[in-house]
Design an enzyme around this catalytic site. Structure first.
Site, short mmCIF file in Angstrom:
data_model
loop_
_atom_site.label_atom_id
_atom_site.label_comp_id
_atom_site.label_asym_id
_atom_site.label_seq_id
_atom_site.Cartn_x
_atom_site.Cartn_y
_atom_site.Cartn_z
N SER A 432 -133.47 -20.16 -41.11
CA SER A 432 -134.50 -19.25 -40.61
C SER A 432 -134.12 -17.79 -40.85
O SER A 432 -132.93 -17.44 -40.82
CB SER A 432 -134.71 -19.45 -39.12
OG SER A 432 -135.27 -20.71 -38.84
N TYR A 592 -145.84 -8.03 -34.74
CA TYR A 592 -145.58 -6.93 -35.66
C TYR A 592 -146.91 -6.45 -36.25
O TYR A 592 -147.98 -6.95 -35.89
CB TYR A 592 -144.59 -7.36 -36.74
CG TYR A 592 -143.22 -7.71 -36.17
CD1 TYR A 592 -142.56 -6.84 -35.31
CD2 TYR A 592 -142.60 -8.91 -36.49
CE1 TYR A 592 -141.32 -7.15 -34.77
CE2 TYR A 592 -141.34 -9.24 -35.96
CZ TYR A 592 -140.72 -8.36 -35.09
OH TYR A 592 -139.50 -8.68 -34.56
N ARG A 734 -130.81 -20.88 -34.78
CA ARG A 734 -129.59 -20.71 -33.99
C ARG A 734 -128.47 -21.69 -34.34
O ARG A 734 -127.30 -21.30 -34.34
CB ARG A 734 -129.95 -20.79 -32.50
CG ARG A 734 -130.71 -19.57 -32.00
CD ARG A 734 -131.13 -19.71 -30.54
NE ARG A 734 -131.81 -18.52 -30.05
CZ ARG A 734 -133.10 -18.26 -30.22
NH1 ARG A 734 -133.84 -19.11 -30.90
NH2 ARG A 734 -133.63 -17.15 -29.75
#
Length: 799
Positions: A432, A592, A734
């Protein structure tokens, strides 16, 4: 205690016998409106695990139930003229009447008083009549008691989208069978299982709009049954369908499923607790066969809680309160797990059309894993041969689509190849894009080289660089990388070349503009907080302040702003091509700038870029089209979207499908399905693979490749998602921070050590890219020195 159970279904009967067994001094009365042999429904299903729970609670009852059960291990799926069979599932079926008779007999044996043919109109009067210390409301999904005390129980009732009819047949089925039929009106499905020596349950289900289009709403009961018998004649093999609801007229036999959730399960009336149990408290869709299981396990847990607090309960009301509190706390968690799985299963059957383009092997796998309780490795434990055969088929299919010859071996789905345009990925795992806040003046340095290089060598097929900003004022923080100067291009080119030279991975650049979430500190200095000094002005679709009272106020972008930003994205796209990236992604998510146009929470414009969803997508699509025109046509482009804002009035998964279609029409090759981070008011529902359903819908409804993200942290998750066709790629974030070699580690952990594929000569991972890089170096050197590429090559060979 004096206990009254209103409703003589499985929950009330089982709780009564367990409490009487626990203390014969209890006076327990079960009041049922029907006669002893009156009941609706044909058969019920338990798993082997549920039978174990029953045996532990009351062995004589469990023994009697086991002797009456029909047991099977296999599931068969009939789809498009093919049959797929999978074993090892361990189910038991029993007639509902037989089950109730066993429970009734055990109650009578222990001294429970059973009162039949008594309709309870007033639970308070019944409680006074029997001097009840405790009332159990086990009066079913249409519970009169739950309705009467709704203010206390706080029920949420969601009437679902399919119509179904509960029928039976004298044909005996060896396996739990699911049959699917396409009609001119839409899809019908049947859930079929044998529950005694001569009868099988036969549930027919279809979405409401299909049911009406087929005219079933206007048919008599007999006509409706005849329609179903003709539709599933192949499965019935000459046998008819039976109804046990002769009192129903017309289409009344077709009902919808109510999903019931109660926030509280205990109400006190005049000091007497009235406790919900079974369907009165909660429902679980019949497609996972857990309604009766939940009812019986409610009874087991409440009896256990009273046993644990028996001494205190005898001494004071506090003991009863403690038992009831423990009951609700413990059962609410377990019920939530089952209801979550049941919801997934229910929604799958409500949307069979979504998966109807799949080939039979993948359709069957998708159905088997629909609840997300059964994963790839769990299926392997149940039926290793089935999973190995399916893995071979899936690998062959993936190789065919990617233009790669696959060896005849079972290959974990996440390790199958995938091609978009000219880019061939060796597997389905992506690293990612993860913000590292380690750039200096927008330049990606040695840290990024190590960070991305390590993960490229760790086995992933595709590595994403973090969101890279198209101008200085587009950055989230001063430590975010950019692509708006020659120094940025050369820094990224250095990293891309190292990845290509030392790994088989492809590398992608994600371009974005922070919008109203810009000019903030790195997250370890206070996430989303503005800079202490040196802030730059912010713009957004509309004027907004991301953190109320804290963030800067972003102004609404003007047309001149939009034209400049569009050119910034195009310039960055051209630079990404020079740097040698294999893949480009446009960031339209997480609040965003481009996301702020798409979400109605942040877009209040009244010009052509505001209003409808199509209008709100207009500017992001404008930017995307300009980038697509500038990006090499043989290389793929993806778009990251927020598929769910998790806020009322925001983007929904339904909207995500529309957004995906719009970007597909504009030339996107894949949709990266994330969610949230648009508003601080969001309330996400977290869990493993919690965003995979968004990728599923986009892939199978919008008809575009998708990437699943979010709490995918082991190979089993990725294999399940890819094998079921819920996404084409899995992005793992992660876990890759903790272990750069996550893909290699997980591959080893699941025991795979095969070769997998025979790569074509024109694609030799690593070597081909090295040759391209060398050619580019020669061309660049020639441009800088005036020498021909051949002269440069000679000089290089000379050292």
């Amino acid at each position: 205690m004096n206990i009254v159970c209103i409703g003589g279904g499985p929950a009330g009967l089982y709780f009564s016998l367990l409490m009487k067994k626990q203390d014969p001094a209890h006076r327990i009365t079960v009041i049922e409106r029907n006669r002893p042999y009156d009941t609706f429904g044909w058969g019920v299903v338990f798993s082997d695990q549920t039978l174990g729970n029953l045996a532990n609670a009351d062995e004589p009852t469990a023994r009697a139930i086991l002797q009456a059960f029909n047991h099977w291990d296999d599931i068969e799926i009939h789809f498009k003229g093919e049959t797929v069979r999978s074993g090892g599932h361990g189910f038991c079926g029993i007639g509902r009447k037989r089950l109730l008779n066993i429970l009734q007999a055990r109650c009578e044996e222990l001294g429970v008083q059973l009162v039949f043919e008594t309709e309870v109109q007033d639970d308070q009067a019944i409680a006074r009549q029997y001097g009840a210390d405790l009332v159990i409301a086990s009066d079913g999904l249409n519970s009169r008691i739950r309705t009467r005390y709704a203010a206390s129980y706080q029920p949420e009732i969601d009437q679902r989208h399919c119509r179904f009819v509960w029928l039976g047949t004298r044909k005996k089925f060896e396996a739990f069978t699911f049959a699917f039929r396409q009609t001119p009106h839409g899809w019908f499905q049947a859930h079929i299982y044998q529950y005694d020596g001569e009868t099988s349950t036969f549930i027919v289900e279809t979405p409401e709009h299909v049911w009406r289009a087929a005219g079933l709403d206007a048919m008599s009961q007999e006509e409706g049954i005849a329609f179903c018998a003709a539709l599933f004649a192949e499965e019935l093999d000459g046998h008819g369908l039976l109804s046990n609801s002769p009192h129903l007229r017309g289409s009344a036999q077709w009902i919808t499923f109510p999903r019931i959730v109660c926030r509280q399960w205990v109400h006190r009336q005049d000091g007497v607790p009235v406790v919900l149990m079974g369907d009165a408290a909660h429902t679980a869709h019949y497609s996972i066969g857990s309604g009766t299981k939940l009812a019986l396990e409610d009874a087991i847990e409440l009896a256990r809680c009273f046993g644990q607090h028996a001494a205190a309960a005898a001494a004071a009301a506090a003991g009863t309160d403690a038992a009831l509190t423990a009951y609700q706390q413990l059962r609410a968690i377990e019920v939530l797990k089952i209801q979550s799985a049941a919801r997934n299963s229910m929604e799958w059957f409500e949307n069979v059309e979504r998966y109807s383009a799949m080939e039979a092997p993948q359709f069957a796998y998708s159905m088997l894993t629909r609840s997300q309780r059964i994963s790839h490795e769990n299926l392997r434990l149940r039926d290793p041969a089935y999973v190995a055969d399916y893995e071979r088929w899936l690998a062959w299919r993936a190789g065919e689509q990617a233009g790669v010859a696959m060896l005849d071996e079972a290959l974990p789905p996440m390790l199958t190849p995938f091609r978009l345009r000219s880019v061939l990925l060796k597997n389905r795992i992506a690293v990612s894009p993860m913000a590292q806040y380690s750039a200096v003046d927008g330049v990606a340095g040695d840290y990024h080289l190590m960070h991305l290089g390590a993960r490229a060598m760790g086995g992933a097929g595709l590595v994403f660089a973090e969101m890279t900003c198209v101008s200085a004022d587009a950055r989230i923080t001063p430590a975010c990388p950019g692509m708006y100067s020659e120094a940025h291009t050369q820094a990224w080119r250095r990293i891309v070349d190292v990845v290509h030279a030392n790994s088989d991975a492809k590398i992608a650049l994600q371009l974005g503009h922070a919008g109203a979430k810009g000019s903030t500190r790195p997250m370890w200095d206070g996430i989303d907080l503005p800079l202490k000094e040196g802030n730059w002005p912010l713009i957004s679709a509309s004027e907004q302040q991301y953190l109320a009272g804290v963030s800067q106020v972003a102004r609404a972008a003007t047309e001149s702003d939009l034209a400049r930003i569009e050119q910034d994205f195009v310039r960055a796209t051209l630079a990404a091509a020079v740097a040698g990236f294999d893949w480009l992604e446009l960031h339209c998510a997480h609040g965003y700038l481009l996301s702020s146009f798409i979400s109605p929470l942040t877009n209040r414009r009244t010009d052509e870029y505001g209003g409808s969803l199509e209008n709100r997508c207009r500017y992001p699509l404008r930017v995307f089209r300009a980038m697509r025109a500038a990006w090499p046509q043989d290389k793929p482009m993806s778009v990251r979207i927020s598929a769910h804002d998790w806020v009322d009035g925001g983007i929904t998964p339904d909207d995500a499908v529309v957004i995906a279609r719009l970007f597909k029409q504009a030339g996107a090759d894949l949709i990266d399905c994330s969610s949230g981070q648009v508003s601080k008011l969001e309330q996400p529902v977290y869990g493993r693979m919690f965003q995979a359903p968004f990728a599923d819908r986009v892939r199978n409804e919008a008809g575009i490749a998708s990437m699943a993200v979010g709490s995918i942290f082991e190979a089993d998750h990725a294999n399940s998602i890819i094998a079921a066709g819920r996404a084409d790629l899995c992005a793992v974030g992660r876990p890759h921070l903790a272990n750069p070699a996550w893909t290699l580690t997980e591959t080893a952990r699941i025991g795979y050590s095969g070769a997998g594929a025979v790569w074509p000569k024109q694609y030799r991972p690593g070597q081909q890219q090295l040759e391209r890089n060398l050619q580019r170096e020669r061309q660049l050197a020639a441009a800088n020195t005036g020498l021909t590429p051949q002269q440069v090559a000679a000089r290089l060979l000379e050292g």
